[in-house]
Design a protein around this motif. Structure first.
Motif, short mmCIF file in Angstrom:
data_model
loop_
_atom_site.label_atom_id
_atom_site.label_comp_id
_atom_site.label_asym_id
_atom_site.label_seq_id
_atom_site.Cartn_x
_atom_site.Cartn_y
_atom_site.Cartn_z
N ARG A 8 35.71 40.95 29.21
CA ARG A 8 35.63 39.49 29.21
C ARG A 8 35.88 38.94 27.81
N CYS A 59 43.20 31.59 31.96
CA CYS A 59 42.15 31.10 32.85
C CYS A 59 42.76 30.25 33.96
N TYR A 61 38.92 38.57 39.79
CA TYR A 61 37.66 37.84 39.92
C TYR A 61 36.57 38.77 40.41
N HIS A 121 33.03 36.68 36.75
CA HIS A 121 33.99 37.20 35.77
C HIS A 121 33.29 37.98 34.65
N SER A 163 34.83 41.70 36.52
CA SER A 163 36.30 41.58 36.49
C SER A 163 36.84 41.47 35.07
N TYR A 223 40.48 42.70 34.05
CA TYR A 223 41.41 41.95 33.20
C TYR A 223 41.93 42.85 32.08
N ALA A 253 42.49 35.32 34.79
CA ALA A 253 41.16 35.50 35.37
C ALA A 253 40.70 34.21 36.01
N ALA A 296 37.61 32.59 36.39
CA ALA A 296 36.26 32.72 35.83
C ALA A 296 35.19 32.13 36.76
N SER A 353 35.09 32.53 39.85
CA SER A 353 34.84 33.67 40.73
C SER A 353 34.07 33.28 41.99
#
Length: 288
Positions: A111, A162, A246, A250, A253, A257, A269, A271, A273
């Motif tokens: 992340r 994003c 996702y 996040h 994930s 990523y 991503a 985020a 999610s």
């Protein structure tokens, strides 16, 4: 509403200047022993774990600094002001190489790599397996608390990494090409385990649990990237399509990523999610 909704995601260029690579703890230890220069080492693990022992020279960065909550959505990208202040305080845009690790196998470190993409940092290196691999190899830990050095910060962010709910919903409605990765557990993916008002998955998502990418039986390092690529190729017919990862917030994930970036894939991503999507009655879901 995002201006990205006016055009196909296939027309969007990644425009990422960040180079992301991976280094083993063996190679990193050799670099450290030789005198690591022009580098910032970030520990994304738990604060108490950092206090007990961390990689020498590492600065602790609380993960609360890289998330934002808005209602049910608990893993959103921080505000522009918050990210710029983070970059200033930790010297993230000083031109130094940033080494990342955590204490769990790469979720939070991944992340953070996503955050650094947004900040436009030039060079990022993931220390493979992080603290677990370091301890597995028997290298010494430090208990000295390091203090970050501030630097200038960027005035603008690159928000391409994003994707927002509205944009993702539009992509699904228009049936645009997309490779969607659900990094949660099989139970969450199938709708058996529920952590939102609704259970299930985003329509079209394929399941590739985040821990599948790591060696859980030993040091939590990444499995062969060639093997991971082959596994993804069995799930997605066109690897040139944009990927979106996702989970619930996040966090998990984050490793997905990072995995995709290391594979050279065009990845973004979501985020928000499932903490956002699963609590929104106006978006479609799929479950078994």
């Amino acid at each position: 509403m995002s201006h990205f909704l006016l055009r196909s995601i296939a027309s969007l260029e990644p425009n990422l200047k960040t180079q992301i690579s991976v280094i083993s703890v063996v190679d990193y230890y050799e670099l450290y022993q030789a005198g690591l220069k022009d580098a910032i080492v970030l520990d994304l693990g738990q604060a108490q774990t950092y206090s007990r022992g961390h990689l020498p020279g590492a600065v602790h960065l609380p993960v609360t600094r890289i998330v934002r909550q808005d209602g049910y959505a608990t893993g959103l990208m921080p505000s522009k002001a918050a990210l710029i202040e983070l970059a200033r305080e930790y010297g993230l845009c000083s031109g130094k190489t940033i080494y990342l690790y955590d204490d769990e196998g790469g979720g939070w470190a991944g992340r953070m790599a996503w955050i650094l993409d947004i900040l436009g940092v030039e060079k990022v290196v993931y220390i493979d397996g992080g603290l677990r691999a370091w301890m597995y190899a028997g290298y010494p830990l430090s208990s000295q608390r390091e203090v970050p050095e501030a630097s200038d910060a960027p005035e603008e962010l690159n928000t391409y990494p994003c994707i927002q709910l509205e944009e993702l919903q539009k992509v699904l409605e228009e049936n645009q090409p997309l490779n969607l990765i659900d990094a949660r557990s099989a139970g969450e993916y199938n709708g058996v385990r529920q952590f939102a008002q609704r259970a299930g998955r985003i329509p079209g998502a394929q399941h590739y649990e985040w821990t599948r990418a790591m060696r859980l039986d030993s040091d939590y390092t990444l499995r062969s990237l060639d093997v991971i690529r082959s596994e993804l190729q069995t799930l997605y017919s066109d690897m040139s399509n944009q990927f979106v990862v996702y989970c619930q917030t996040h966090h998990r994930s984050g490793l997905s990523y990072l995995m995709c970036r290391l594979l050279g894939l065009n990845v973004r991503a979501y985020a928000g999610s499932w903490s956002e999507w699963g609590n929104n009655a106006d978006v479609p879901i799929q479950n078994d």
